[in-house]
Design a protein around this motif. Structure first.
Motif, PDB file in Angstrom:
ATOM      1  N   LYS A 176       0.833  -1.201   0.000  1.00  0.00           N
ATOM      2  CA  LYS A 176       0.000   0.000   0.000  1.00  0.00           C
ATOM      3  C   LYS A 176       0.872   1.258   0.000  1.00  0.00           C
ATOM      4  CE  LYS A 176      -4.017   2.010   2.394  1.00  0.00           C
ATOM      5  NZ  LYS A 176      -4.832   2.148   1.161  1.00  0.00           N
ATOM      6  N   ARG A 177       1.975   1.211   0.759  1.00  0.00           N
ATOM      7  CA  ARG A 177       2.870   2.367   0.809  1.00  0.00           C
ATOM      8  C   ARG A 177       3.580   2.559  -0.533  1.00  0.00           C
ATOM      9  NH1 ARG A 177       3.227   7.209   1.867  1.00  0.00           N
ATOM     10  NH2 ARG A 177       5.255   8.047   2.453  1.00  0.00           N
ATOM     11  N   ASP A 202       1.135   4.190  -2.789  1.00  0.00           N
ATOM     12  CA  ASP A 202       0.982   5.603  -2.432  1.00  0.00           C
ATOM     13  C   ASP A 202       2.130   6.445  -2.987  1.00  0.00           C
ATOM     14  OD1 ASP A 202      -1.379   5.225  -1.068  1.00  0.00           O
ATOM     15  OD2 ASP A 202      -0.452   5.109   0.905  1.00  0.00           O
ATOM     16  N   VAL A 212       0.124  12.426   1.483  1.00  0.00           N
ATOM     17  CA  VAL A 212       0.294  11.040   1.042  1.00  0.00           C
ATOM     18  C   VAL A 212       1.778  10.721   0.924  1.00  0.00           C
ATOM     19  CG1 VAL A 212      -0.103   9.390  -0.834  1.00  0.00           C
ATOM     20  CG2 VAL A 212      -1.934  10.951  -0.131  1.00  0.00           C
ATOM     21  N   SER A 252      -2.982   8.203   3.014  1.00  0.00           N
ATOM     22  CA  SER A 252      -2.864   7.238   1.918  1.00  0.00           C
ATOM     23  C   SER A 252      -3.743   7.736   0.773  1.00  0.00           C
ATOM     24  CB  SER A 252      -3.324   5.855   2.386  1.00  0.00           C
ATOM     25  OG  SER A 252      -3.280   4.913   1.329  1.00  0.00           O
ATOM     26  N   ARG A 279      -4.390   4.382   7.817  1.00  0.00           N
ATOM     27  CA  ARG A 279      -4.127   5.769   7.433  1.00  0.00           C
ATOM     28  C   ARG A 279      -5.370   6.373   6.775  1.00  0.00           C
ATOM     29  NH1 ARG A 279       1.051   3.843   5.585  1.00  0.00           N
ATOM     30  NH2 ARG A 279       2.758   4.751   6.797  1.00  0.00           N
ATOM     31  N   GLY A 336      -7.450   8.615   4.072  1.00  0.00           N
ATOM     32  CA  GLY A 336      -7.205   8.653   2.635  1.00  0.00           C
ATOM     33  C   GLY A 336      -7.694   9.910   1.935  1.00  0.00           C
ATOM     34  N   ASP A 375      -8.455  -1.079  -3.370  1.00  0.00           N
ATOM     35  CA  ASP A 375      -7.863   0.253  -3.543  1.00  0.00           C
ATOM     36  C   ASP A 375      -7.885   0.677  -5.007  1.00  0.00           C
ATOM     37  OD1 ASP A 375      -7.415   0.611  -0.878  1.00  0.00           O
ATOM     38  OD2 ASP A 375      -5.233   0.530  -0.978  1.00  0.00           O
TER      39      ASP A 375
END
Length: 202
Positions: A9-10, A13, A116, A122, A148, A150, A184
């Protein structure tokens, strides 16, 4: 914890967020010129919001309201059209002419791409609440702070501000439970048409 939540996910981002930040820069510059031409005051609005784990951070938006709008909020509470701790008002008199357009197209949110990249937010996740809203949460709502916050979220592609506060919370917790790369990407793909339709934006 699944690999996507720990690392993927990071990476998403940073990758998508970096490209979006560069693409958004000219729009932010044009919006800044319009804001200064339309009303007195700073280009950016800063406010404290609550992030993952209840940690607070300074939240940045393009200013869409007149200077002193926060002080006027107390005078408008009796007109609140949102349920629960949230405050929403159609045709809010504090919003400037340029601000209405920025909000309609969600352009006022573009500076949050910086959050972000910094790791405070995120691309996808529950929207960051005000501290005073969190203070009024029921215990079951606090779980939305486990991820986090969004830039976009599940309820923003399912009706935005037309949904009630309880439904926002339910959809945020659904997101927490279903968090995955597929979800996502689905929300990101649906965000652009949702923004362009301007449905539920005010």
């Amino acid at each position: 914890m699944p690999l996507y939540q720990r690392l993927g996910k990071r990476v998403l981002d940073l990758g998508v967020g970096s490209v979006a930040f560069l693409l958004a820069a000219p729009l932010v510059a044009l919006a800044a010129i319009a804001i200064k031409a339309d009303s007195r005051g700073p280009v950016f609005h800063r406010a404290v919001r609550v992030g993952r784990g209840g940690r607070k951070f300074t939240f940045l938006k393009l200013r869409s309201m007149q200077v002193g709008a926060e002080e006027l909020r107390g005078l408008l509470l009796h007109l609140n059209q949102a349920e629960g701790p949230a405050f929403k008002l159609h045709n809010d008199p504090r919003v400037t002419r340029v601000g209405r357009l920025l909000r309609k197209l969600s352009l006022d949110e573009l500076p949050q791409l910086l959050h972000v990249l910094q790791g405070h937010m995120s691309l996808v996740g529950p929207r960051p609440p005000f501290p005073e809203e969190v203070e009024r949460y029921e215990p079951w709502m606090l779980r939305r702070l486990s991820v986090r916050p969004g830039l976009t979220c599940l309820w923003q592609v399912r009706g935005r501000s037309d949904l009630g506060f309880t439904e926002w919370m339910r959809l945020d917790l659904e997101y927490v439970d279903r968090l995955s790369l597929g979800l996502d990407l689905e929300i990101l793909a649906r965000t652009i048409p949702a923004v362009l339709s301007a449905k539920g934006a005010y």
